[in-house]
Design a protein around this motif. Structure first.
Motif, PDB file in Angstrom:
ATOM      1  N   ALA A 162      63.828  29.581  39.768  1.00  0.00           N
ATOM      2  CA  ALA A 162      63.698  29.835  38.325  1.00  0.00           C
ATOM      3  C   ALA A 162      64.872  29.265  37.533  1.00  0.00           C
ATOM      4  O   ALA A 162      64.885  29.322  36.305  1.00  0.00           O
ATOM      5  N   GLY A 163      65.875  28.711  38.228  1.00  0.00           N
ATOM      6  CA  GLY A 163      67.034  28.151  37.530  1.00  0.00           C
ATOM      7  C   GLY A 163      68.005  29.222  37.056  1.00  0.00           C
ATOM      8  O   GLY A 163      68.814  28.984  36.163  1.00  0.00           O
ATOM      9  N   ALA A 164      67.929  30.426  37.658  1.00  0.00           N
ATOM     10  CA  ALA A 164      68.845  31.507  37.287  1.00  0.00           C
ATOM     11  C   ALA A 164      70.207  31.270  37.942  1.00  0.00           C
ATOM     12  O   ALA A 164      70.301  30.625  38.976  1.00  0.00           O
ATOM     13  N   THR A 165      71.256  31.799  37.310  1.00  0.00           N
ATOM     14  CA  THR A 165      72.615  31.690  37.842  1.00  0.00           C
ATOM     15  C   THR A 165      73.003  33.025  38.455  1.00  0.00           C
ATOM     16  O   THR A 165      73.011  34.045  37.765  1.00  0.00           O
ATOM     17  N   LEU A 166      73.331  33.015  39.737  1.00  0.00           N
ATOM     18  CA  LEU A 166      73.747  34.228  40.430  1.00  0.00           C
ATOM     19  C   LEU A 166      75.190  34.533  40.033  1.00  0.00           C
ATOM     20  O   LEU A 166      76.078  33.706  40.201  1.00  0.00           O
ATOM     21  N   LEU A 167      75.424  35.719  39.470  1.00  0.00           N
ATOM     22  CA  LEU A 167      76.758  36.077  38.971  1.00  0.00           C
ATOM     23  C   LEU A 167      77.550  36.912  39.965  1.00  0.00           C
ATOM     24  O   LEU A 167      78.773  36.778  40.057  1.00  0.00           O
ATOM     25  N   ALA A 168      76.865  37.818  40.674  1.00  0.00           N
ATOM     26  CA  ALA A 168      77.563  38.693  41.617  1.00  0.00           C
ATOM     27  C   ALA A 168      76.571  39.257  42.618  1.00  0.00           C
ATOM     28  O   ALA A 168      75.398  39.468  42.292  1.00  0.00           O
ATOM     29  N   VAL A 169      77.062  39.494  43.837  1.00  0.00           N
ATOM     30  CA  VAL A 169      76.254  40.125  44.888  1.00  0.00           C
ATOM     31  C   VAL A 169      77.111  41.211  45.510  1.00  0.00           C
ATOM     32  O   VAL A 169      78.281  40.985  45.833  1.00  0.00           O
ATOM     33  N   GLU A 170      76.533  42.408  45.653  1.00  0.00           N
ATOM     34  CA  GLU A 170      77.248  43.520  46.264  1.00  0.00           C
ATOM     35  C   GLU A 170      76.395  44.067  47.401  1.00  0.00           C
ATOM     36  O   GLU A 170      75.232  44.432  47.190  1.00  0.00           O
ATOM     37  N   HIS A 171      76.962  44.093  48.595  1.00  0.00           N
ATOM     38  CA  HIS A 171      76.253  44.624  49.761  1.00  0.00           C
ATOM     39  C   HIS A 171      76.714  46.056  50.019  1.00  0.00           C
ATOM     40  O   HIS A 171      77.897  46.275  50.290  1.00  0.00           O
ATOM     41  N   ALA A 172      75.804  47.004  49.912  1.00  0.00           N
ATOM     42  CA  ALA A 172      76.087  48.417  50.206  1.00  0.00           C
ATOM     43  C   ALA A 172      74.889  48.933  51.016  1.00  0.00           C
ATOM     44  O   ALA A 172      74.449  48.259  51.937  1.00  0.00           O
ATOM     45  N   GLU A 173      74.331  50.094  50.624  1.00  0.00           N
ATOM     46  CA  GLU A 173      73.133  50.581  51.330  1.00  0.00           C
ATOM     47  C   GLU A 173      71.979  49.606  51.131  1.00  0.00           C
ATOM     48  O   GLU A 173      71.114  49.471  51.983  1.00  0.00           O
TER      49      GLU A 173
END
Length: 199
Positions: free
Chosen positions: A151-162
């Protein structure tokens, strides 16, 4: 669709021995514009006037800087409006050449200085971005990343938790289509986060 400028552009006119140095550039707000004007005074201590116009929503301004009222800032602002620009600062530094131009001559000089610079400027569409955040099970992370990329979106942050939280942005106009697609492919296992502040 409103446009802004890709980069600053300058022009210079000599009219009856007066020198008019015009510049147009992208500018988001009045504080930034005032900083540029202060820098111009530092660069041109011998100038008589530094007139400016800013077209930036509620931050817009038109300043005659000692020229007769309505002969500089307002005409410069009208040139920006006429070209459907937004988020643009126009400045004109004037060195007085000893010959008075009269109100009509001043309006023409300031208008022409801005118009000449705009002729050389690259105009680009303003794309308003929307920031979104969602939480998905680990099993859907790869699928979601592929959908965002497609979709041409920009990934800003990823957080791995549960689970995995992803913050991303994309053009406002494309957001409804992507939301619909993600809700469909996520089959109810994707949760949208109301507060999209960075994790």
């Amino acid at each position: 669709m409103p446009l802004t400028l890709a980069a600053p552009v300058q022009s210079e006119l000599i009219i009856k021995k007066s020198r008019f140095i015009g510049c147009v550039q992208p500018m988001a707000d009045r504080a930034g514009a005032q900083k540029v004007v202060a820098e111009l005074w530092a660069q041109h201590p011998g100038a008589r006037h530094v007139c400016w116009a800013l077209l930036a929503g509620g931050q817009s301004a038109a300043v005659d800087d000692g020229e007769p009222s309505g002969t500089a800032g307002r005409p410069m602002l009208e040139v920006l409006r006429h070209q459907d620009l937004e988020g643009v600062l126009a400045t004109v530094v004037r060195y007085f050449g000893g010959v008075k131009l009269g109100a009509g001559g001043l309006v023409r000089a300031y208008t022409d200085a801005v118009a000449q610079a705009l002729l050389q400027a690259e105009k680009v569409p303003i794309v308003r971005l929307q920031t979104l955040a969602c939480v998905v099970p680990y099993a859907l992370e790869g699928l979601l990343r592929r959908e965002l990329e497609a979709a041409g979106a920009t990934l800003l942050a990823v957080e791995h938790a549960e689970a995995v939280r992803l913050n991303f942005s994309l053009p406002e106009d494309d957001a409804p289509r992507l939301l619909s697609r993600l809700n469909e492919t996520g089959q109810g296992r994707l949760q949208w986060v109301e507060d999209v502040a960075q994790p």
